[in-house]
Write a protein that holds these residues in place. Structure first.
Motif, PDB file in Angstrom:
ATOM      1  N   GLU A 150     -22.860   7.122   9.984  1.00 33.44           N
ATOM      2  CA  GLU A 150     -22.446   5.735  10.239  1.00 33.44           C
ATOM      3  C   GLU A 150     -21.092   5.465   9.617  1.00 33.44           C
ATOM      4  N   THR A 167     -26.987   4.048  13.704  1.00 32.60           N
ATOM      5  CA  THR A 167     -26.399   5.384  13.590  1.00 32.60           C
ATOM      6  C   THR A 167     -26.375   6.123  14.914  1.00 32.60           C
ATOM      7  N   ILE A 175     -23.245   2.498  16.980  1.00 37.25           N
ATOM      8  CA  ILE A 175     -21.953   2.986  16.488  1.00 37.25           C
ATOM      9  C   ILE A 175     -21.362   4.057  17.408  1.00 37.25           C
ATOM     10  N   ILE A 216     -26.987   0.000   5.919  1.00 40.29           N
ATOM     11  CA  ILE A 216     -26.053  -0.129   7.028  1.00 40.29           C
ATOM     12  C   ILE A 216     -24.865  -0.916   6.521  1.00 40.29           C
TER      13      ILE A 216
END
Length: 346
Positions: free
Chosen positions: A304, A169, A173, A2
Motif C-alpha cells: 500500500e 491493498t 490502490i 491503512i
C-alpha cells in the motif's frame, strides 16, 4: 485489521489516551501496593458481530480455559479494534483474539506477542476479503471502480485486515482509486452490520470476508448471506493470531499455551465437544505461531505504501517504500522457507 484511511498518529495517540483513561476508570479502585499473585486472565475478544452473540459463542471456551489453567477468565469484548490494542497496552487485558492488522498494532505498540493462531475447520488454511452486493444487483467490480459517486459503500474498521487493508491493498490502490472520492457515501461498520446493510439494500456494496459469511450461515441459517453475492475476493489471507502480553508471568504463559494448542485435539468425547464449540466461531482449533505470522500483513502495508508513494510522485519516497517492501518480502520468504524445513514429512 491503512495509512490513507487510518487514524493519523496523533489521532491514534489521542484515542489511545482517551481509551486508556476510560479503561482505568472502569477498573478496580485499589490502593497501589505490591502486585498480588495473578489469579485472573482477561481475554479480549473482537466482536465482529453483536457482543451478545460472541459472548454465547465464547462462553464454553472460556469456561474450558478456566478449567485448564486453574485461573478465572474474564472476557473483554469490543467491536472497536483500537480499543483492544489500547487495552493490552494499558495492561487491562492479558491475551486476546485479534485480526491480523490489529494484532500487528498490538505487537508494535502494546507489548504484544503472537504465540498461536487459528485454523479453519474446512482444511483451507486462510480466508479471503470480499466485496458483496445485493443478490439481485447487476453491479460488477468494473462498475464499482467507475467511481461516479452514485453508490453507497460500506467499509470495515480502520484496523480490519479484510474490511479495509486487503481491499485497499489489492483493489483500490492498484486501480488508483480512493473510496472517499469514488462513492456517494462511505460508511465504516462491522462485518455483521455491513452484511445486514447490503442484504437489505441499505448499501450498494460493502467489504466483508468469507469467514463472516460462513458464520452467518452457521449461526443464523444464512438469513442475510443468502441475500448477497460476492463480486470480488482477495488473495488468501492468514488466519487470526492469538496475542499475549510479552511481560506475562512465564507460568501463566505456559498454562495458556497448553490450553490453546491442545484444545479440540484428540479423539475423546471432550475433544469432540470442544471442536463443536470452535465450529460456532468457524475455527478448527489453534496452531503454534510467532510474530512472523504477521509478515504477510506487513507486506500488505508495504504494498500500500508503494502505491501511495507512486501516487505522490515523490521519487525518493517511492524508492524508500520499494526498498522497505523488498526487505519485508525477503523476510517473509526466509520465514516460510524455515517453516517448510521444520515441517514434518507427510
Amino acid at each position: 485489521m491503512i495509512r490513507r484511511t487510518a487514524i493519523s498518529r496523533l489521532g491514534v495517540a489521542g484515542l489511545g489516551l482517551l481509551a486508556a483513561l476510560t479503561l482505568a476508570a472502569c477498573g478496580d479502585n485499589k490502593a497501589a501496593g505490591p502486585a498480588a499473585p495473578k489469579d485472573t486472565i482477561v481475554f479480549s475478544i473482537l466482536s465482529t458481530e453483536s457482543a451478545q452473540n460472541m459472548e454465547s459463542y465464547w462462553k464454553p471456551i472460556l469456561a474450558d480455559m478456566e478449567t485448564s489453567t486453574g485461573m478465572k477468565v474474564k472476557p473483554f469484548f469490543s467491536s472497536n479494534y483500537s480499543s483492544l490494542i489500547v487495552a493490552m497496552g494499558a495492561k487491562q487485558t492479558d491475551v486476546g483474539w485479534f485480526s491480523n492488522a490489529s494484532g500487528l498494532e498490538a505487537v508494535r505498540r502494546s507489548g504484544g506477542e503472537v504465540f498461536a493462531r487459528t485454523f479453519d475447520p474446512s482444511g483451507v488454511d486462510g480466508y479471503k476479503s470480499v466485496i458483496i452486493v445485493p443478490a439481485d444487483s447487476k453491479l460488477t467490480v468494473e462498475g464499482l471502480l467507475k467511481c461516479d459517486k452514485s453508490l453507497n459503500f460500506g467499509i470495515g474498521d480502520k484496523k480490519s485486515t479484510s474490511g479495509t487493508l486487503a481491499p485497499m491493498t489489492y483493489l483500490f490502490i492498484p486501480a488508483d482509486k480512493k473510496p472517499e472520492t469514488c462513492f456517494k457515501t462511505v460508511l465504516s461498520a462491522s462485518h455483521d452490520a455491513n452484511l445486514f446493510a447490503v442484504a437489505n439494500h441499505k448499501l450498494d456494496a460493502a467489504t466483508n470476508n468469507t469467514t463472516a459469511l460462513r458464520l452467518n450461515e452457521y449461526a443464523k441459517g444464512g438469513a442475510q448471506a443468502r441475500k448477497v453475492k460476492v463480486i470480488w475476493e482477495s488473495p488468501t489471507l492468514p488466519e487470526d493470531p492469538i496475542v499475549w502480553r510479552k511481560d506475562l508471568d512465564p507460568v501463566v504463559k505456559e498454562k495458556l499455551r497448553q490450553f490453546f494448542l491442545t484444545y479440540g485435539q484428540g479423539d475423546t468425547p471432550v475433544a469432540a465437544q470442544q471442536r463443536k464449540n470452535l465450529a460456532r466461531l468457524s475455527m478448527g482449533g489453534f496452531k503454534p505461531a510467532d510474530d512472523t505470522h504477521l509478515l504477510v500483513v506487513r507486506e500488505m502495508e508495504a504494498l500500500e505504501n508503494v502505491g501511495l508513494a507512486r501516487e505522490s510522485g515523490d521519487k525518493a519516497k517511492l524508492a524508500a517504500a520499494e526498498k522497505s517492501l523488498a526487505g519485508i518480502k525477503a523476510e517473509r520468504l526466509a520465514a516460510e522457507g524455515k517453516a517448510g524445513l521444520a515441517a514434518p514429512a507427510n
